[in-house]
Every structure is written in structure tokens, then in C-alpha cells.
Design a protein around this motif. Structure first.
Motif, short mmCIF file in Angstrom:
data_model
loop_
_atom_site.label_atom_id
_atom_site.label_comp_id
_atom_site.label_asym_id
_atom_site.label_seq_id
_atom_site.Cartn_x
_atom_site.Cartn_y
_atom_site.Cartn_z
N GLY A 53 17.20 54.71 1.33
CA GLY A 53 18.49 54.80 2.05
C GLY A 53 18.29 55.11 3.52
O GLY A 53 18.96 54.53 4.38
N SER A 54 17.35 56.00 3.83
CA SER A 54 17.11 56.33 5.24
C SER A 54 16.49 55.14 5.97
O SER A 54 16.75 54.93 7.15
N LEU A 55 15.69 54.35 5.28
CA LEU A 55 15.15 53.14 5.91
C LEU A 55 16.25 52.12 6.19
O LEU A 55 16.24 51.45 7.22
N ARG A 62 10.92 51.19 15.11
CA ARG A 62 9.89 52.17 15.49
C ARG A 62 10.08 53.49 14.75
O ARG A 62 9.16 54.29 14.67
N GLN A 63 11.24 53.74 14.21
CA GLN A 63 11.51 54.98 13.48
C GLN A 63 11.00 54.92 12.04
O GLN A 63 10.82 55.95 11.41
N GLU A 64 10.78 53.73 11.52
CA GLU A 64 10.39 53.58 10.12
C GLU A 64 9.11 54.33 9.75
O GLU A 64 9.09 55.01 8.73
N PRO A 65 8.03 54.23 10.52
CA PRO A 65 6.84 55.01 10.15
C PRO A 65 7.11 56.51 10.12
O PRO A 65 6.58 57.23 9.29
N GLU A 66 7.95 56.98 11.04
CA GLU A 66 8.29 58.40 11.10
C GLU A 66 9.10 58.80 9.84
O GLU A 66 8.90 59.88 9.28
N LEU A 68 8.94 57.34 6.92
CA LEU A 68 8.10 57.21 5.72
C LEU A 68 6.98 58.24 5.66
O LEU A 68 6.31 58.35 4.64
N LYS A 69 6.78 59.01 6.73
CA LYS A 69 5.68 59.95 6.79
C LYS A 69 5.76 61.02 5.68
O LYS A 69 4.75 61.41 5.11
N ALA A 70 6.94 61.47 5.35
CA ALA A 70 7.11 62.55 4.37
C ALA A 70 7.03 62.04 2.92
O ALA A 70 6.82 62.84 2.01
N THR A 71 7.16 60.76 2.70
CA THR A 71 7.20 60.22 1.33
C THR A 71 5.92 60.48 0.54
O THR A 71 6.01 60.98 -0.59
N PRO A 72 4.72 60.19 1.06
CA PRO A 72 3.52 60.47 0.27
C PRO A 72 3.33 61.96 -0.02
O PRO A 72 2.89 62.34 -1.10
N GLU A 73 3.67 62.80 0.95
CA GLU A 73 3.53 64.24 0.74
C GLU A 73 4.46 64.73 -0.36
O GLU A 73 4.06 65.52 -1.22
N THR A 74 5.68 64.26 -0.37
CA THR A 74 6.64 64.63 -1.40
C THR A 74 6.19 64.12 -2.76
O THR A 74 6.26 64.86 -3.76
N ALA A 75 5.73 62.89 -2.80
CA ALA A 75 5.28 62.32 -4.08
C ALA A 75 4.07 63.07 -4.63
O ALA A 75 4.01 63.35 -5.83
#
Length: 162
Positions: A53-55, A62-66, A68-75
Motif C-alpha cells: 500500500g505504501s508503494l 526515488r522513495q521506493e527503496p526508502e 522497502l528498506k524496513a520490509t526485510p528487517e520486519t520479515a
């Protein structure tokens, strides 16, 4: 007719109680694991849909990598929490089974030689498990025979009418 004495009924009662307790323990552990799986799946879906949803709301590529940065850590933290939960369930179950087995064998070990009593308890436990296995196999055979007979009689009744 076989007379049931207290000496014969006592081991059967102890074995039945042990297997009922073991069954309850198994169902409780499976229930805990199912709840853990449901919660982990729910968390993964909610986290994934929030990230997606945020994507979608992002206007700037340019905001997309920023985002997505938290997704692997949360997973990875969710996966670690899940594995800790599975480990806790397994440890609790193992401890409860050990307690049950120890109490079962110590009840059989009353007497002058505790090791002989433990062996006797193990033999009784093993014998009871074999009886359950034999009864299950006999019931499966009986059900197989019962289902084979109606199909045979249906097939032969069709031939009679022909």
C-alpha cells in the motif's frame, strides 16, 4: 468368563490414563502450533499489504527503496519470533512428556528394585501400545471387509438382473 481383579484392572487404568494424558498433551501442542501459524501468517499478510500500500501511494520512484528498506528487517524479526514460538512449544511438550513418562514409570517402580519396576512399567506401556495398534489394525481390516462386501453384492446383483 474372565474375572477382573483389582490387580488386572489397575495397570489397565494406569495405561488408559497415561494415553489420555498424552493425547491431551498432543492436541494442546497442535492447537498452540496452529495458533502460532495463524498469527504468523496474519502478521506476514498485514506487513506485506502495508508495504504494498505504501508503494502504491508513493508518487516518487526515488522513495521506493526508502519505503522497502524496513520490509526485510520486519520479515526477519517476524520469522525469528515464529521460530522462538515453535521452539517454546517443542520444549514445553518435551518437558510434559518427560514428566508423564517419569510419573508413569515411577508408579510402576514401587518395590524393592526400582530399575526392575521401571522395566516392568516400560513393558506394560509397550504392551498397551501394541494392544492399541492391534485393535486399530483389526478395525481397519473389519472396515475394509465391510466395504468390500457391499460392493461385491452390488456387483453380483447387477449381474443377476442382466
Amino acid at each position: 468368563m474372565l474375572a477382573v481383579t483389582r490387580e488386572l484392572a489397575n495397570p489397565v487404568e494406569i495405561n488408559a490414563h497415561a494415553f489420555m494424558t498424552l493425547s491431551k498433551l498432543a492436541f494442546s501442542s497442535v492447537e498452540r502450533l496452529a495458533t502460532l501459524n495463524l498469527n504468523a501468517t496474519r502478521a506476514a499478510l498485514e506487513g506485506g499489504s502495508a508495504a504494498f500500500g505504501s508503494l502504491l501511494r508513493s508518487k516518487d520512484a526515488r522513495q521506493e527503496p526508502e519505503l522497502l528498506k524496513a520490509t526485510p528487517e520486519t520479515a526477519s524479526s517476524n520469522a525469528a519470533a515464529y521460530l522462538r514460538g515453535v521452539q517454546e512449544i517443542a520444549a514445553d511438550t518435551q518437558a510434559e512428556v518427560a514428566k508423564l513418562i517419569n510419573s508413569y514409570f515411577s508408579a510402576q517402580g514401587k518395590g524393592s528394585d526400582p530399575s526392575a519396576g521401571c522395566l516392568q512399567g516400560f513393558d506394560m506401556f509397550k504392551g498397551f501400545a501394541q494392544q492399541i495398534t492391534d485393535m486399530t489394525a483389526a478395525n481397519i481390516k473389519l472396515i475394509g471387509d465391510a466395504t468390500a462386501h457391499p460392493s461385491n453384492s452390488a456387483g453380483s446383483s447387477g449381474k443377476k438382473g442382466a
